[in-house]
Motif scaffolding. Sequence first.
Motif, PDB file in Angstrom:
ATOM      1  N   HIS A  79      13.139 -27.685 -38.751  1.00  0.00           N
ATOM      2  CA  HIS A  79      12.709 -27.726 -40.480  1.00  0.00           C
ATOM      3  C   HIS A  79      11.165 -27.621 -40.610  1.00  0.00           C
ATOM      4  CE1 HIS A  79      16.220 -28.318 -42.528  1.00  0.00           C
ATOM      5  NE2 HIS A  79      16.615 -29.119 -41.687  1.00  0.00           N
ATOM      6  N   ALA A  80      10.556 -26.651 -39.885  1.00  0.00           N
ATOM      7  CA  ALA A  80       9.058 -26.437 -39.940  1.00  0.00           C
ATOM      8  C   ALA A  80       8.861 -25.343 -39.644  1.00  0.00           C
ATOM      9  CB  ALA A  80       8.351 -27.885 -39.236  1.00  0.00           C
ATOM     10  N   HIS A  96      -5.475 -31.795 -47.356  1.00  0.00           N
ATOM     11  CA  HIS A  96      -5.422 -30.861 -46.647  1.00  0.00           C
ATOM     12  C   HIS A  96      -3.665 -30.528 -46.088  1.00  0.00           C
ATOM     13  CE1 HIS A  96      -5.504 -33.027 -42.913  1.00  0.00           C
ATOM     14  NE2 HIS A  96      -6.380 -33.429 -43.461  1.00  0.00           N
ATOM     15  N   ARG A  97      -3.003 -31.715 -46.409  1.00  0.00           N
ATOM     16  CA  ARG A  97      -1.391 -31.815 -45.946  1.00  0.00           C
ATOM     17  C   ARG A  97      -0.469 -32.328 -46.937  1.00  0.00           C
ATOM     18  NH1 ARG A  97       0.213 -30.244 -40.758  1.00  0.00           N
ATOM     19  NH2 ARG A  97       2.484 -30.447 -40.573  1.00  0.00           N
ATOM     20  N   GLY A  98       0.550 -31.931 -47.213  1.00  0.00           N
ATOM     21  CA  GLY A  98       1.399 -32.761 -47.900  1.00  0.00           C
ATOM     22  C   GLY A  98       2.879 -32.655 -47.853  1.00  0.00           C
ATOM     23  N   GLU A  99       3.524 -32.753 -48.715  1.00  0.00           N
ATOM     24  CA  GLU A  99       5.170 -32.735 -48.554  1.00  0.00           C
ATOM     25  C   GLU A  99       5.824 -31.383 -49.213  1.00  0.00           C
ATOM     26  OE1 GLU A  99       7.034 -35.798 -50.505  1.00  0.00           O
ATOM     27  OE2 GLU A  99       8.898 -35.557 -49.269  1.00  0.00           O
ATOM     28  N   ALA A 100       6.262 -30.755 -48.302  1.00  0.00           N
ATOM     29  CA  ALA A 100       7.266 -29.600 -48.764  1.00  0.00           C
ATOM     30  C   ALA A 100       8.215 -29.238 -47.842  1.00  0.00           C
ATOM     31  CB  ALA A 100       6.045 -28.484 -48.777  1.00  0.00           C
ATOM     32  N   HIS A 101       9.300 -29.951 -47.882  1.00  0.00           N
ATOM     33  CA  HIS A 101      10.273 -29.678 -47.171  1.00  0.00           C
ATOM     34  C   HIS A 101      11.191 -28.395 -47.490  1.00  0.00           C
ATOM     35  CE1 HIS A 101      10.221 -34.254 -46.842  1.00  0.00           C
ATOM     36  NE2 HIS A 101       9.975 -33.894 -45.629  1.00  0.00           N
ATOM     37  N   GLU A 102      12.042 -27.810 -46.552  1.00  0.00           N
ATOM     38  CA  GLU A 102      12.624 -26.428 -46.710  1.00  0.00           C
ATOM     39  C   GLU A 102      13.906 -26.783 -46.144  1.00  0.00           C
ATOM     40  OE1 GLU A 102      13.135 -23.565 -48.367  1.00  0.00           O
ATOM     41  OE2 GLU A 102      11.381 -23.874 -48.578  1.00  0.00           O
ATOM     42  N   HIS A 157      -0.177 -30.107 -54.253  1.00  0.00           N
ATOM     43  CA  HIS A 157       0.779 -29.382 -54.817  1.00  0.00           C
ATOM     44  C   HIS A 157       0.402 -28.042 -55.720  1.00  0.00           C
ATOM     45  CE1 HIS A 157       5.244 -29.695 -54.752  1.00  0.00           C
ATOM     46  NE2 HIS A 157       5.374 -28.804 -55.566  1.00  0.00           N
ATOM     47  N   GLN A 158      -0.703 -28.385 -56.443  1.00  0.00           N
ATOM     48  CA  GLN A 158      -1.195 -27.338 -57.039  1.00  0.00           C
ATOM     49  C   GLN A 158      -1.995 -26.481 -56.216  1.00  0.00           C
ATOM     50  OE1 GLN A 158      -3.049 -28.858 -61.072  1.00  0.00           O
ATOM     51  NE2 GLN A 158      -3.284 -30.290 -59.556  1.00  0.00           N
ATOM     52  N   GLN A 159      -2.663 -26.900 -55.333  1.00  0.00           N
ATOM     53  CA  GLN A 159      -3.217 -26.120 -54.199  1.00  0.00           C
ATOM     54  C   GLN A 159      -2.370 -25.094 -53.326  1.00  0.00           C
ATOM     55  OE1 GLN A 159      -6.122 -28.917 -52.246  1.00  0.00           O
ATOM     56  NE2 GLN A 159      -5.461 -27.689 -50.440  1.00  0.00           N
ATOM     57  N   ARG A 160      -1.440 -25.914 -53.013  1.00  0.00           N
ATOM     58  CA  ARG A 160      -0.685 -24.979 -52.292  1.00  0.00           C
ATOM     59  C   ARG A 160       0.176 -23.721 -52.959  1.00  0.00           C
ATOM     60  NH1 ARG A 160       3.120 -25.575 -47.795  1.00  0.00           N
ATOM     61  NH2 ARG A 160       5.363 -24.649 -48.322  1.00  0.00           N
ATOM     62  N   GLU A 218      13.768 -28.320 -50.092  1.00  0.00           N
ATOM     63  CA  GLU A 218      13.390 -29.541 -50.800  1.00  0.00           C
ATOM     64  C   GLU A 218      14.479 -30.336 -51.381  1.00  0.00           C
ATOM     65  OE1 GLU A 218      11.709 -32.399 -50.415  1.00  0.00           O
ATOM     66  OE2 GLU A 218       9.764 -30.915 -50.275  1.00  0.00           O
ATOM     67  N   THR A 219      14.524 -31.586 -51.041  1.00  0.00           N
ATOM     68  CA  THR A 219      15.615 -32.587 -51.771  1.00  0.00           C
ATOM     69  C   THR A 219      14.875 -33.689 -52.311  1.00  0.00           C
ATOM     70  OG1 THR A 219      15.945 -33.654 -50.022  1.00  0.00           O
ATOM     71  CG2 THR A 219      17.319 -31.721 -50.356  1.00  0.00           C
ATOM     72  N   HIS A 220      13.553 -34.022 -52.064  1.00  0.00           N
ATOM     73  CA  HIS A 220      12.949 -35.412 -52.460  1.00  0.00           C
ATOM     74  C   HIS A 220      12.351 -35.192 -53.855  1.00  0.00           C
ATOM     75  CE1 HIS A 220      13.220 -35.628 -48.221  1.00  0.00           C
ATOM     76  NE2 HIS A 220      13.313 -36.844 -48.217  1.00  0.00           N
ATOM     77  N   ILE A 221      12.612 -36.293 -54.449  1.00  0.00           N
ATOM     78  CA  ILE A 221      12.094 -36.559 -55.821  1.00  0.00           C
ATOM     79  C   ILE A 221      10.774 -35.988 -56.256  1.00  0.00           C
ATOM     80  CG2 ILE A 221      11.872 -39.033 -55.647  1.00  0.00           C
ATOM     81  CD1 ILE A 221      13.935 -37.428 -58.455  1.00  0.00           C
ATOM     82  N   ILE A 222       9.724 -36.630 -55.652  1.00  0.00           N
ATOM     83  CA  ILE A 222       8.425 -36.348 -56.009  1.00  0.00           C
ATOM     84  C   ILE A 222       8.038 -34.754 -55.874  1.00  0.00           C
ATOM     85  CG2 ILE A 222       6.129 -36.827 -55.694  1.00  0.00           C
ATOM     86  CD1 ILE A 222       6.779 -39.867 -55.456  1.00  0.00           C
ATOM     87  N   PRO A 223       8.160 -34.204 -54.628  1.00  0.00           N
ATOM     88  CA  PRO A 223       7.831 -32.616 -54.828  1.00  0.00           C
ATOM     89  C   PRO A 223       8.716 -32.001 -55.607  1.00  0.00           C
ATOM     90  CG  PRO A 223       8.495 -33.343 -52.520  1.00  0.00           C
ATOM     91  CD  PRO A 223       8.438 -34.760 -53.419  1.00  0.00           C
ATOM     92  N   LEU A 224      10.030 -32.267 -56.225  1.00  0.00           N
ATOM     93  CA  LEU A 224      10.878 -31.509 -56.921  1.00  0.00           C
ATOM     94  C   LEU A 224      10.268 -31.726 -58.431  1.00  0.00           C
ATOM     95  CD1 LEU A 224      14.585 -32.412 -55.648  1.00  0.00           C
ATOM     96  CD2 LEU A 224      13.218 -30.226 -55.582  1.00  0.00           C
ATOM     97  N   ILE A 225       9.854 -33.061 -58.614  1.00  0.00           N
ATOM     98  CA  ILE A 225       9.221 -33.345 -59.993  1.00  0.00           C
ATOM     99  C   ILE A 225       7.931 -32.472 -60.120  1.00  0.00           C
ATOM    100  CG2 ILE A 225       8.198 -35.051 -61.415  1.00  0.00           C
ATOM    101  CD1 ILE A 225       9.994 -37.097 -60.225  1.00  0.00           C
ATOM    102  N   LEU A 226       7.337 -32.370 -59.336  1.00  0.00           N
ATOM    103  CA  LEU A 226       5.854 -31.658 -59.331  1.00  0.00           C
ATOM    104  C   LEU A 226       6.173 -30.082 -59.339  1.00  0.00           C
ATOM    105  CD1 LEU A 226       3.816 -33.671 -56.707  1.00  0.00           C
ATOM    106  CD2 LEU A 226       4.022 -34.002 -59.377  1.00  0.00           C
ATOM    107  N   ASP A 227       7.069 -29.438 -58.671  1.00  0.00           N
ATOM    108  CA  ASP A 227       7.677 -28.002 -59.062  1.00  0.00           C
ATOM    109  C   ASP A 227       7.920 -27.909 -60.387  1.00  0.00           C
ATOM    110  OD1 ASP A 227       7.482 -27.388 -56.409  1.00  0.00           O
ATOM    111  OD2 ASP A 227       9.692 -27.485 -56.036  1.00  0.00           O
TER     112      ASP A 227
END
Length: 324
Positions: A35-36, A177-183, A317-320, A185-194
């Motif tokens: 998963h990475a 320089h490092r954040g949450e981006a699962h592949e 998230h914006q930077q990525r 993605e099922t987690h609420i915060i990165p999904l909201i930011l998407d």
Amino acid sequence: MNVLVTGGAGYIGGTVAALLMEQGHTVTIVDSLVHAKANEVPKGANFVEADIADRPRLESLLNEMKPDGVLHFAALIEAGDSMRVPEVYFRNNTASTLSLLEAMHATGTQNLVFSSTAAVYGEPEAVPIPETARLAPTNPYGESKLLVEYMLKWFHQLHGLRYASLRYFNVAGALPHRGEAHEPETHIIPLILDVALGRRDKILIYGDDYDTPDGSCIRDYIHVADLADAHILALDALKRESRIICNLGNGTGFSVKEVIEAARKVTGKPIPAEIKPRRAGDPARLVASAEEARRILGWVPKTPEIDRILESAWQWHQQRYANR
Ligand SMILES: NC(=O)c1ccc[n+]([C@@H]2O[C@H](COP(=O)([O-])OP(=O)(O)OC[C@H]3O[C@@H](n4cnc5c(N)ncnc54)[C@H](O)[C@@H]3O)[C@@H](O)[C@H]2O)c1
Ligand SMILES: O=c1ccn([C@@H]2O[C@H](COP(=O)(O)OP(=O)(O)O[C@H]3O[C@H](CO)[C@H](O)[C@H](O)[C@H]3O)[C@@H](O)[C@H]2O)c(=O)[nH]1
């Protein structure tokens, strides 16, 4: 310290590894990359692409490295998915961890910090949840981790393993320089930011008929950097204590609707939402009592506020996705 980090190409393991190296420690990462991606291994770490189930490989690595401690993050992490394919979770999270424990025992490796989870509690009788609460997972993911906790207890008692089992609540936020981006993605915060970035149309709210004030599920969000601090403190605490079990959370719960509202404020974007049926296996509320972590580890979270957790995630998230 010389530290072995399993799952160190992932979100949390990678963050902890990066912070350990910033503090001058030597880090070797073992990750199967299930998963990475290889480019997500933090710079400066030694990297071994392997599955933790590969006991001979792990034994030779441990013999060579002689680590001061092992931080064990490698796992499959989706509670919802585990309701579909429980066997995959028991194989990868429970059986593979037994191989790691056997390799540690065979090589005389001490000091393990294990990524446990709030999911070991299931639906709690009361919140905030103390470590002494009933352990009754509502999904195979939580059960796969609880079974590891049981193995750890016996490896400690019979083989003298020193360990810390850290039961994380919902980990979120980012370093610059490092954040949450699962592949995927099922987690609420990165999904909201998407959604805020326009990468998705809307956020789906899984259930608004729970027994909570606004009907959506309540979770305790903890900043990944605070979580990382707790791991470094736990490695140190294992010099004094041989068995540590503690929750890592902030002791404050936010509903899914409240997190979406907070994200609207932080991002200044409308973030459309739609109510959907409940997701199988989700407890209504999970909020930590973090007294043990304060007492045993001396842990004090630096970023407990949900707005600041969201801000850090939003920056990253914006930077990525800026150029994608
Ligand atoms: N994200 C959360 O909110 C949360 C909450 C509680 C506990 N946890 C636990 O924290 C740990 C890390 O979670 P994360 O969010 O960083 O997940 P992640 O998916 O980003 O990282 C897990 C890493 O482990 C690797 N991996 C999986 N199985 C492996 C195996 N058998 N051998 C070698 N490598 C393997 C994956 O390739 C991945 O890089 C997990 O153990 C998870 O259960 C996470
Ligand atoms: O699109 C989504 C995604 C999630 N949710 C809801 O948001 C809450 C949080 O869900 P996450 O998937 O972000 O996180 P979980 O609480 O399911 O699980 C996380 O935290 C747990 C500990 O509390 C585990 O350890 C696990 O690894 C980690 O994924 C849940 O009520 C879920 O139903 C939605 O409403 N919509």
